[in-house]
Design an enzyme around this catalytic site. Structure first.
Site, PDB file in Angstrom:
ATOM      1  N   SER A 197     -13.660  59.637 -18.122  1.00 44.92           N
ATOM      2  CA  SER A 197     -13.992  59.177 -16.766  1.00 44.92           C
ATOM      3  C   SER A 197     -14.229  57.680 -16.792  1.00 44.92           C
ATOM      4  CB  SER A 197     -15.252  59.883 -16.262  1.00 44.92           C
ATOM      5  OG  SER A 197     -15.786  59.153 -15.171  1.00 44.92           O
ATOM      6  N   HIS A 241      -9.656  60.299 -15.708  1.00 50.22           N
ATOM      7  CA  HIS A 241     -10.438  60.875 -14.612  1.00 50.22           C
ATOM      8  C   HIS A 241     -11.042  59.752 -13.766  1.00 50.22           C
ATOM      9  CE1 HIS A 241     -12.920  64.179 -12.903  1.00 50.22           C
ATOM     10  NE2 HIS A 241     -13.911  63.302 -12.874  1.00 50.22           N
ATOM     11  N   ASP A 259     -13.509  58.859 -10.630  1.00 53.47           N
ATOM     12  CA  ASP A 259     -14.605  59.396  -9.824  1.00 53.47           C
ATOM     13  C   ASP A 259     -14.797  58.582  -8.557  1.00 53.47           C
ATOM     14  OD1 ASP A 259     -15.682  61.646 -11.292  1.00 53.47           O
ATOM     15  OD2 ASP A 259     -16.228  60.201 -12.846  1.00 53.47           O
ATOM     16  N   MET A 277     -16.741  58.090  -5.073  1.00 52.98           N
ATOM     17  CA  MET A 277     -18.011  58.439  -4.409  1.00 52.98           C
ATOM     18  C   MET A 277     -18.189  57.572  -3.174  1.00 52.98           C
ATOM     19  SD  MET A 277     -20.533  58.780  -7.688  1.00 52.98           S
ATOM     20  CE  MET A 277     -19.975  59.512  -9.226  1.00 52.98           C
ATOM     21  N   HIS A 282     -11.179  62.754  -8.658  1.00 53.46           N
ATOM     22  CA  HIS A 282     -12.280  63.642  -8.268  1.00 53.46           C
ATOM     23  C   HIS A 282     -12.968  63.028  -7.056  1.00 53.46           C
ATOM     24  CE1 HIS A 282     -16.453  65.393  -9.676  1.00 53.46           C
ATOM     25  NE2 HIS A 282     -16.051  65.929  -8.551  1.00 53.46           N
ATOM     26  N   MET A 338     -15.673  62.842  -4.554  1.00 51.11           N
ATOM     27  CA  MET A 338     -17.041  63.241  -4.193  1.00 51.11           C
ATOM     28  C   MET A 338     -17.371  62.535  -2.891  1.00 51.11           C
ATOM     29  SD  MET A 338     -18.496  62.981  -8.053  1.00 51.11           S
ATOM     30  CE  MET A 338     -17.110  61.941  -8.491  1.00 51.11           C
ATOM     31  N   MET A 385     -18.772  71.589 -12.123  1.00 43.12           N
ATOM     32  CA  MET A 385     -19.656  70.442 -12.376  1.00 43.12           C
ATOM     33  C   MET A 385     -20.829  70.887 -13.246  1.00 43.12           C
ATOM     34  SD  MET A 385     -18.417  67.715 -11.069  1.00 43.12           S
ATOM     35  CE  MET A 385     -19.850  66.705 -11.494  1.00 43.12           C
ATOM     36  N   GLY A 416     -22.782  62.290  -8.903  1.00 41.73           N
ATOM     37  CA  GLY A 416     -23.334  61.042  -8.365  1.00 41.73           C
ATOM     38  C   GLY A 416     -23.440  59.942  -9.396  1.00 41.73           C
ATOM     39  N   PHE A 417     -23.664  60.330 -10.641  1.00 45.83           N
ATOM     40  CA  PHE A 417     -23.896  59.312 -11.669  1.00 45.83           C
ATOM     41  C   PHE A 417     -23.354  59.781 -13.012  1.00 45.83           C
ATOM     42  CE2 PHE A 417     -27.188  59.236  -8.466  1.00 45.83           C
ATOM     43  CZ  PHE A 417     -27.128  57.913  -8.040  1.00 45.83           C
ATOM     44  N   GLY A 418     -22.936  58.821 -13.820  1.00 44.79           N
ATOM     45  CA  GLY A 418     -22.608  59.126 -15.200  1.00 44.79           C
ATOM     46  C   GLY A 418     -23.878  59.179 -16.029  1.00 44.79           C
ATOM     47  N   GLY A 419     -23.767  59.696 -17.228  1.00 41.00           N
ATOM     48  CA  GLY A 419     -24.880  59.638 -18.170  1.00 41.00           C
ATOM     49  C   GLY A 419     -25.994  60.635 -17.951  1.00 41.00           C
ATOM     50  N   ASP A 464     -17.117  68.851 -16.034  1.00 39.72           N
ATOM     51  CA  ASP A 464     -17.406  67.437 -15.794  1.00 39.72           C
ATOM     52  C   ASP A 464     -18.913  67.218 -15.683  1.00 39.72           C
ATOM     53  OD1 ASP A 464     -17.410  64.809 -14.972  1.00 39.72           O
ATOM     54  OD2 ASP A 464     -16.416  65.175 -13.057  1.00 39.72           O
ATOM     55  N   GLY A 465     -19.435  66.381 -16.589  1.00 41.90           N
ATOM     56  CA  GLY A 465     -20.839  65.990 -16.523  1.00 41.90           C
ATOM     57  C   GLY A 465     -21.577  66.303 -17.806  1.00 41.90           C
ATOM     58  N   GLY A 466     -21.977  65.263 -18.514  1.00 39.14           N
ATOM     59  CA  GLY A 466     -22.754  65.461 -19.732  1.00 39.14           C
ATOM     60  C   GLY A 466     -21.978  66.098 -20.869  1.00 39.14           C
ATOM     61  N   GLY A 496     -17.469  60.766 -19.647  1.00 41.71           N
ATOM     62  CA  GLY A 496     -17.647  59.356 -19.290  1.00 41.71           C
ATOM     63  C   GLY A 496     -18.389  58.616 -20.372  1.00 41.71           C
ATOM     64  N   SER A 497     -19.701  58.842 -20.445  1.00 38.37           N
ATOM     65  CA  SER A 497     -20.492  58.079 -21.412  1.00 38.37           C
ATOM     66  C   SER A 497     -20.163  58.437 -22.855  1.00 38.37           C
ATOM     67  CB  SER A 497     -21.991  58.203 -21.133  1.00 38.37           C
ATOM     68  OG  SER A 497     -22.298  59.391 -20.499  1.00 38.37           O
TER      69      SER A 497
HETATM   70  C1  DX5 Z   1     -20.430  62.679 -12.111  1.00 38.30           C
HETATM   71  C2  DX5 Z   1     -18.954  62.370 -12.326  1.00 38.30           C
HETATM   72  C3  DX5 Z   1     -18.570  62.508 -13.749  1.00 38.30           C
HETATM   73  C4  DX5 Z   1     -19.274  61.539 -14.642  1.00 38.30           C
HETATM   74  C5  DX5 Z   1     -19.118  61.938 -16.058  1.00 38.30           C
HETATM   75  O1  DX5 Z   1     -20.754  62.570 -10.792  1.00 38.30           O
HETATM   76  O2  DX5 Z   1     -18.158  63.236 -11.571  1.00 38.30           O
HETATM   77  O3  DX5 Z   1     -17.170  62.425 -13.924  1.00 38.30           O
HETATM   78  O4  DX5 Z   1     -18.813  60.236 -14.487  1.00 38.30           O
HETATM   79  O5  DX5 Z   1     -19.888  61.071 -16.824  1.00 38.30           O
HETATM   80  P1  DX5 Z   1     -20.754  61.605 -18.041  1.00 38.30           P
HETATM   81  O6  DX5 Z   1     -19.755  62.167 -18.993  1.00 38.30           O
HETATM   82  O7  DX5 Z   1     -21.422  60.391 -18.529  1.00 38.30           O
HETATM   83  O8  DX5 Z   1     -21.672  62.653 -17.511  1.00 38.30           O
HETATM   84 ZN    ZN Z   2     -15.869  63.479 -12.073  1.00 36.71          ZN
END
Ligand code: DX5
Ligand code: ZN
Length: 219
Positions: free
Chosen positions: A8, A33, A35, A37, A66, A68, A137, A142-145, A175-177, A197-198
């Protein structure tokens, strides 16, 4: 096909986006990917069709968008024109989900549907035939990490059962963490596509190593 790794770009260095995309693709990323928002559906604002088109131009791998955003039907054409291969909308953002998924396919992209952690997999039963991708999800978007929500593994299993019962060949994406500690369990539960992502762009050894570590965790 083997498991797809989809970094991501949300966690990439936006000032060096082309290089970052090139690095992860060279290291073996299968998709990119993106994102999107809007500050309404989720409490953050990120990027839109212009950045999507720039990412698309940097590599030959599929671009996985994606959305959102509220009212995603208003932006389907813009993202398809920008080069989205997969275009995923949220179940929670679409009162006429079936129609919106058909709109994505008619516009020329592969339709995906995403569900938040609070939304049961069973809510997708009547749209399975319309999608090429089902996105579980594993954080609240909303946020990475953010920290991975462990119950997501069960939801991936339920998604696998739902697709099997429907005879669908849609892919399951998480997707997420997602990182090297949970990747294998997700794949064992039925995941086909891992978004990270992270774990990729904030990896201490750099994004290339991030991709390699994920791949290694799946061996
Ligand atoms: C969250 C996003 C994810 C996010 C993934 O809202 O849809 O794609 O960026 O980032 P990590 O892998 O850091 O959770
Ligand atoms: Zn995503």
């Amino acid at each position: 096909m083997s498991v797809r790794i989809a970094p991501s770009i949300l966690s990439a260095d936006f000032a060096r986006l082309g290089e970052e995309v090139g690095a992860v693709v060279t290291a073996g990323a299968d998709w990119i990917h993106v994102d999107v928002m809007d500050g309404h559906f989720v409490p953050n604002i990120t990027l839109g069709p212009a950045i999507t088109a720039a990412v698309q131009g940097e590599s030959a791998v599929p671009v996985d968008v994606h959305l959102m955003i509220a009212h995603p039907e208003r932006f389907v054409d813009a993202f398809v024109e920008a080069g989205a291969d997969y275009l995923t909308v949220h179940q929670e953002a679409c009162p006429h989900l079936h129609r919106t998924l058909q709109q994505v396919r008619d516009a020329g992209a592969r339709p995906g549907v995403a569900i938040n952690p609070a939304t049961p997999v069973s809510t997708l039963r009547d749209v399975v035939g319309e999608v090429d991708l089902l996105l579980v999800m594993s954080v609240n978007p909303g946020f990475g990490g953010q920290a991975f929500i462990p119950a997501s593994v069960r939801k991936v299993r339920e998604a696998r059962e739902l697709l099997a019962a429907a005879g669908s060949e849609a892919l399951i994406e998480v997707d997420g963490g997602v990182d090297a500690s949970n990747a294998a369990a997700l794949v064992a539960a039925g995941a086909d596509v891992l978004v990270a992502g992270s774990a990729v762009f904030r990896h201490p050894g750099g994004p290339r190593q991030g991709v390699r570590d994920l791949r290694e965790a799946l061996r």
